[in-house]
Motif scaffolding. Structure first.
Motif, PDB file in Angstrom:
ATOM      1  N   TRP A 132     -80.487 -68.442  -7.027  1.00  0.00           N
ATOM      2  CA  TRP A 132     -79.095 -68.799  -6.733  1.00  0.00           C
ATOM      3  C   TRP A 132     -78.769 -70.171  -7.344  1.00  0.00           C
ATOM      4  CZ3 TRP A 132     -75.271 -66.095  -4.297  1.00  0.00           C
ATOM      5  CH2 TRP A 132     -75.627 -64.877  -3.696  1.00  0.00           C
ATOM      6  N   SER A 137     -74.560 -50.105  -2.074  1.00  0.00           N
ATOM      7  CA  SER A 137     -75.192 -50.416  -3.353  1.00  0.00           C
ATOM      8  C   SER A 137     -74.147 -50.284  -4.449  1.00  0.00           C
ATOM      9  CB  SER A 137     -76.363 -49.475  -3.625  1.00  0.00           C
ATOM     10  OG  SER A 137     -75.918 -48.142  -3.739  1.00  0.00           O
ATOM     11  N   ASP A 152     -83.965 -61.707  -9.436  1.00  0.00           N
ATOM     12  CA  ASP A 152     -82.705 -61.330  -8.802  1.00  0.00           C
ATOM     13  C   ASP A 152     -82.354 -62.336  -7.728  1.00  0.00           C
ATOM     14  OD1 ASP A 152     -82.488 -59.062 -10.346  1.00  0.00           O
ATOM     15  OD2 ASP A 152     -83.555 -57.799  -8.896  1.00  0.00           O
ATOM     16  N   LEU A 173     -71.584 -60.312 -10.138  1.00  0.00           N
ATOM     17  CA  LEU A 173     -72.803 -59.949  -9.430  1.00  0.00           C
ATOM     18  C   LEU A 173     -72.677 -58.524  -8.911  1.00  0.00           C
ATOM     19  CD1 LEU A 173     -73.501 -63.179  -7.300  1.00  0.00           C
ATOM     20  CD2 LEU A 173     -74.359 -62.593  -9.592  1.00  0.00           C
ATOM     21  N   GLU A 174     -73.762 -57.753  -9.103  1.00  0.00           N
ATOM     22  CA  GLU A 174     -73.803 -56.385  -8.581  1.00  0.00           C
ATOM     23  C   GLU A 174     -74.752 -56.378  -7.386  1.00  0.00           C
ATOM     24  OE1 GLU A 174     -74.190 -51.949 -10.409  1.00  0.00           O
ATOM     25  OE2 GLU A 174     -75.747 -53.381 -10.959  1.00  0.00           O
ATOM     26  N   TRP A 175     -74.250 -55.897  -6.203  1.00  0.00           N
ATOM     27  CA  TRP A 175     -74.941 -56.048  -4.923  1.00  0.00           C
ATOM     28  C   TRP A 175     -75.505 -54.736  -4.423  1.00  0.00           C
ATOM     29  CZ3 TRP A 175     -75.412 -60.708  -2.298  1.00  0.00           C
ATOM     30  CH2 TRP A 175     -74.643 -61.766  -2.801  1.00  0.00           C
ATOM     31  N   SER A 176     -76.674 -54.873  -3.732  1.00  0.00           N
ATOM     32  CA  SER A 176     -77.224 -53.827  -2.869  1.00  0.00           C
ATOM     33  C   SER A 176     -77.592 -54.516  -1.568  1.00  0.00           C
ATOM     34  CB  SER A 176     -78.457 -53.165  -3.492  1.00  0.00           C
ATOM     35  OG  SER A 176     -78.106 -52.482  -4.671  1.00  0.00           O
ATOM     36  N   ALA A 177     -77.218 -53.925  -0.417  1.00  0.00           N
ATOM     37  CA  ALA A 177     -77.439 -54.617   0.859  1.00  0.00           C
ATOM     38  C   ALA A 177     -77.672 -53.611   1.970  1.00  0.00           C
ATOM     39  CB  ALA A 177     -76.240 -55.508   1.195  1.00  0.00           C
ATOM     40  N   SER A 218     -79.786 -58.754   1.328  1.00  0.00           N
ATOM     41  CA  SER A 218     -79.065 -58.356   0.110  1.00  0.00           C
ATOM     42  C   SER A 218     -79.805 -58.796  -1.137  1.00  0.00           C
ATOM     43  CB  SER A 218     -77.648 -58.932   0.113  1.00  0.00           C
ATOM     44  OG  SER A 218     -77.676 -60.341   0.228  1.00  0.00           O
ATOM     45  N   THR A 277     -64.542 -57.769  -0.971  1.00  0.00           N
ATOM     46  CA  THR A 277     -65.855 -58.184  -0.459  1.00  0.00           C
ATOM     47  C   THR A 277     -65.904 -58.040   1.058  1.00  0.00           C
ATOM     48  OG1 THR A 277     -66.065 -59.745  -2.293  1.00  0.00           O
ATOM     49  CG2 THR A 277     -67.525 -60.073  -0.402  1.00  0.00           C
ATOM     50  N   ALA A 285     -78.765 -59.294  -5.329  1.00  0.00           N
ATOM     51  CA  ALA A 285     -77.675 -59.333  -6.302  1.00  0.00           C
ATOM     52  C   ALA A 285     -78.256 -59.523  -7.692  1.00  0.00           C
ATOM     53  CB  ALA A 285     -76.685 -60.438  -5.968  1.00  0.00           C
TER      54      ALA A 285
END
Length: 884
Positions: free
Chosen positions: A40, A82, A22, A98-102, A111, A68, A113
């Motif tokens: 990345w 999330s 990830d 991109l699916e984010w959790s932070a 974070s 964002t 992604a």
């Protein structure tokens, strides 16, 4: 900032940071990257130095920047986020999802992604395929948009994807104005509805329904939501079915305000519709009503030819039906009656409307079918009623003419034919104007008939002309009667030649008058202005002597208001009315002569001098008792016919109501089972089949009772009396209901005499016992019992079926053996009960010269008692062994 992984040995934390597939990142709250892992670099194609030099917002797709920034602010406010998805630019200019959790820790944003580009592409492809699948052909679109209810499709966020035309019309918006909007926004609400079928479906995953008042629309709506699942078994779309029930709710609210209401759900029955391909002749579509009407599934009907659902013999064959369809194409729509066949083999009459239609480049035959069995039965009953009517009126002493409001003669009796000299066939081809040479202007006569009110009777004097040309005076009493939906005129005419001759003789020569009237059976007499008797014939003297018990002499007062009986006082009032008004009066009087009731019709004609002053009254009367008896017979027969028709209508209403519930169950389950996206495990499937079997058994028994009732009412059911074992009858009834009793855990106990033979029709008695036992189980509580007892009392056998369930109130007991839709009850577990079974029991027991009665207390249970006469048997043939 430069990357920290500079070739030195990595710590455990750094090792995990670099090993993760990830995208891991640490950034400031103003969107500046501080640290990223090498995933990345692999995904975006930029060197790590390039990524770390700028703010990460610089890599975001321009259309996603605002969302964002809001997500970043949400992290700062709530400390965690999330499932947020946005697009990042790669070095080649393309974008990835991109699916984010932070989360925030020590004022830094940590974070993770994940690349979900493939998933998004799959969803887009799936959406594209779905949209292609949901595109309707020209013909399918016509059908979809012809549905009067509102049909809509939503996604899982309450966004509307489409409506049928009824939905756009209801909202007053175009498809472009509706698509993508929240359903609650479309009706003027800021937030989702508190009572929402779609929300209920989200919570349970099952179809949901709500009825509620929408204040913004000022309407009551019935809203139903149905789930649509994707191939993975996940909820994907919501189908909404909306019906405007405002008028129904208004009626219900009015009933509630009066505290007198019945809860009734009546599903409107539409015509069956068949659509055939005109080029191949194949059936390509049938509606659900067609399946219900013929007793097949829609798939079965589509695969069948016309002859399979028709009577078969000419003129109800495949060839005849095809000929009708070709005529519809060549000459226009065809309407005809057809004898159809249901899946159980029962024949019934339908009215068929066949049309030819071209839609786009295709041609179709669109055939609508309406069940007219009830209308046929009504026509048959009307024919029988008319036959009874003809038999009654043919014996009437007067001439009888039944004609419509245009003067066309519809029916006559024998005396009308005799008096006019025409045959019945000749009169039925004529108008009343043809036998009335002095008829007033035809237009005035038509207006006169039109102005008559049902029940109003008017008498007029006319001149009739016979076939031979003879003209004679007639008095006609006519009134308007209602026959079905038509209003006709019933006229009773009598030849008054004799009376007219008497009147002329009375004025010209009193002596000749006496000679003429002495030999008539009519009562003839006259009085002066003081009501003193001037003249009377023998018939009058005889009548007066019997009516009043004493003689009346010439010169004596005929009627007085002093010291007189009610009868004489009435005559006084009648005579004074004629003297004061100077007008003719006709009246009927009931009297008792020699212990019998008689009816007389009297006509009072004023006698006037040259100055037009009334100097006396000439009175004639005749015995109309036979006519009254015929009127009574006709009235009673008419009332019985109305009562029979009313009971039939009530019975049909009850049956229609009780049939709807199991068919609703069938339709609901079959629609689910036919849905390719419907998924269910084996245990649930078994539950569905058990419920379907339960509904099928309920429907079968109801139809079986209806057929039995029909045979009884038609009088074709005659008992075949044979010596039969009563114990066998009881055992057969118990066996047929053992499954029902077991499902409800109700124990059936039998306490019957063994080897007891009765003289009866075994089939009928099994029907009686089965209905009584079914009723007892229906109204018993779970884990209860039903007891059947059989005892001999003298020369009769007494059968008792006892339950310990709900029992009945006194009010219910009074309507138990009558057709009464208000008495419908439900069993202890919601089983429907129309009461038809008990009606059949009463009729069948009556055919055996027996009696049926019931003893019941509310909450204590009920006992139905059947008493049948025992046959006189020789002891050497049959031995009675009583089981104690």
């Amino acid at each position: 900032m430069k990357p920290t992984n500079n070739g030195k040995k990595l710590t455990n934390e750094a090792f995990f940071f670099e090993l993760s597939s990830d995208l891991l990142a640490i950034s400031t709250q103003d969107a500046q990257f501080l640290r990223v892992n090498r995933t990345w670099e692999k995904l975006l194609g930029y060197p790590l130095e390039t990524i770390l030099q700028g703010k990460y917002i610089e890599f975001v797709h321009p259309d996603d920047v605002q969302e964002t920034e809001r997500a970043l602010q949400g992290i700062i406010d709530s400390r965690q986020i999330s499932g947020f998805v946005n697009r990042y630019r790669k070095s080649d200019g393309t974008y990835v999802f991109l699916e984010w959790s932070a989360d925030i820790h020590n004022d830094l944003v940590y974070s993770i992604a994940r690349d979900v580009t493939g998933l998004k592409q799959t969803e887009a492809k799936l959406q594209e395929n779905i949209e292609k699948l949901t595109e309707l052909s020209d013909f399918q679109e016509v059908l979809f948009h012809s549905i009067t209810d509102i049909i809509g499709v939503q996604d899982l966020q309450h966004n509307v994807l489409m409506y049928n035309q009824a939905g756009y019309d209801f909202l007053g918006k175009s498809p472009e104005e509706v698509k993508g909007k929240k359903c609650f926004h479309l009706i003027g609400n800021e937030h989702p509805c508190q009572e929402c079928a779609t929300s209920c479906l989200y919570a349970t995953g099952k179809p949901a329904r709500v009825e509620r008042y929408f204040e913004s629309l000022d309407k009551w709506l019935d809203v139903r939501a149905y789930p649509v699942y994707n191939q993975e078994g996940k909820l994907w779309r919501i189908i909404e079915h909306i019906r405007d029930i405002t008028e129904i709710k208004k009626s219900q609210l009015e009933l509630l305000e009066n505290k007198e209401y019945f809860i009734a759900v009546i599903d409107s029955i539409n015509d069956a519709v068949f659509v055939d391909d005109a080029s191949t002749g194949e059936v390509i579509f049938v509606n659900q009503t067609a399946a219900d009407m013929y007793g097949y599934s829609r798939e079965e009907l589509v695969s069948m030819n016309i002859e399979a659902i028709s009577a078969g013999p000419p003129d109800y064959t495949q060839a005849t039906a095809i000929g009708k369809l070709l005529l519809a194409k060549e000459t226009g729509p065809q309407v005809f009656e057809w004898l159809a066949r249901r899946s159980d083999g029962i024949l019934f009459w339908v009215e068929v409307n066949a049309r030819y239609a071209e839609i786009g480049k295709s041609a179709f035959f669109i055939v609508s079918v309406r069940d007219i069995s009830t209308r046929k039965e009504t026509e048959k009953a009307l024919i029988q009623s008319e036959e009874k009517f003809r038999q009654l009126v043919s014996q009437a002493a007067e001439m009888l003419f039944l004609h419509d409001q245009q003067g066309k003669i519809l029916e006559v009796n024998l005396n009308a034919c005799r008096q006019t000299g025409y045959s019945r066939e000749e009169l039925l081809s004529m108008y009343v104007f043809d036998i009335d040479p002095d008829a007033m202007n035809r237009g005035d006569m038509l207006k006169f008939w039109q102005a008559l009110k049902p029940g109003e009777v008017v008498s007029v004097e006319v001149r009739h002309q016979s076939k031979s040309g003879e003209i004679y005076p007639a008095e006609v009493s006519l009134g308007k009667i209602v026959m079905g939906e038509e209003e006709n005129i019933l006229a009773l005419a009598k030849d008054i030649s004799t009376r007219k001759n008497i009147e002329r003789i009375l004025i010209a020569d009193k002596a000749n008058l006496e000679a003429v009237i002495e030999n008539t059976d009519d009562l003839i007499w006259s009085v002066d202005a003081r009501l003193n008797l001037v003249f009377a014939n023998k018939a009058f003297y005889s009548f007066y002597r019997h009516a009043f018990g004493h003689e009346l002499n010439t010169g004596s007062c005929f009627a007085t208001k002093r010291n007189a009986s009610d009868y004489e006082s009435r005559w006084f009032r009648i005579c004074m009315e004629v003297i004061e008004n100077g007008k003719r009066l006709t009246t009927e009087i009931e009297t008792e002569l020699e212990g019998s009731r008689f009816y007389f019709e009297f006509e009072l004609n004023p006698i006037k001098d040259n100055n037009n002053d009334v100097t006396g009254i000439a009175i004639s009367g005749r015995n109309i008792s036979p006519h009254k008896e015929r009127e009574t017979i006709f009235r009673i027969s008419n009332e019985e016919l109305k009562k029979a028709n009313a009971e039939k209508d009530q019975l049909m209403s009850i049956i229609a109501h009780d049939l709807r519930s199991p068919f609703t169950t069938f339709l609901g389950f079959t629609e689910m089972l036919l849905d390719p996206d419907f998924m269910i495990d084996e245990s649930k499937t078994k539950e569905i089949f058990i419920m379907l079997r339960k509904s099928a058994l309920s429907t079968y028994r109801l139809i079986e009772n209806l057929l039995e009732w029909t045979r009884i009412q038609r009088g074709v059911l005659k008992p075949e009396m044979i010596y039969t074992s009563f114990e066998d009858i009881v055992d057969n009834a118990i066996s047929s209901l053992s499954e029902v009793a077991a499902n409800k855990q109700v124990i059936i106990e039998k306490e019957c005499m063994r080897n007891r033979y009765i003289l009866a029709d075994s089939h009928m008695m099994e029907t009686v016992m089965r209905n009584l036992l079914s009723n007892a189980i229906k109204f018993s509580y779970r884990n209860s019992k039903v007891v059947i007892q059989c005892l001999q009392e003298g020369n009769k056998i007494r059968i008792m079926v006892m339950d310990f369930g709900t029992g009945m109130s006194e009010e219910t007991l009074t309507t138990l053996f009558r057709v009464d839709p208000s008495k419908g009850m439900s069993g202890t577990e919601g089983e429907r009960s129309s009461g038809l079974g008990l009606l059949i029991c009463k009729e069948l027991v009556g055919l055996h010269q027996g009696k049926i009665k019931v003893v019941s207390r509310l909450g204590k249970g009920s006992t139905f008692i059947v008493e049948l006469p025992l046959p006189e048997l020789e002891s050497s043939k049959i031995t009675d062994t009583i089981h104690e």
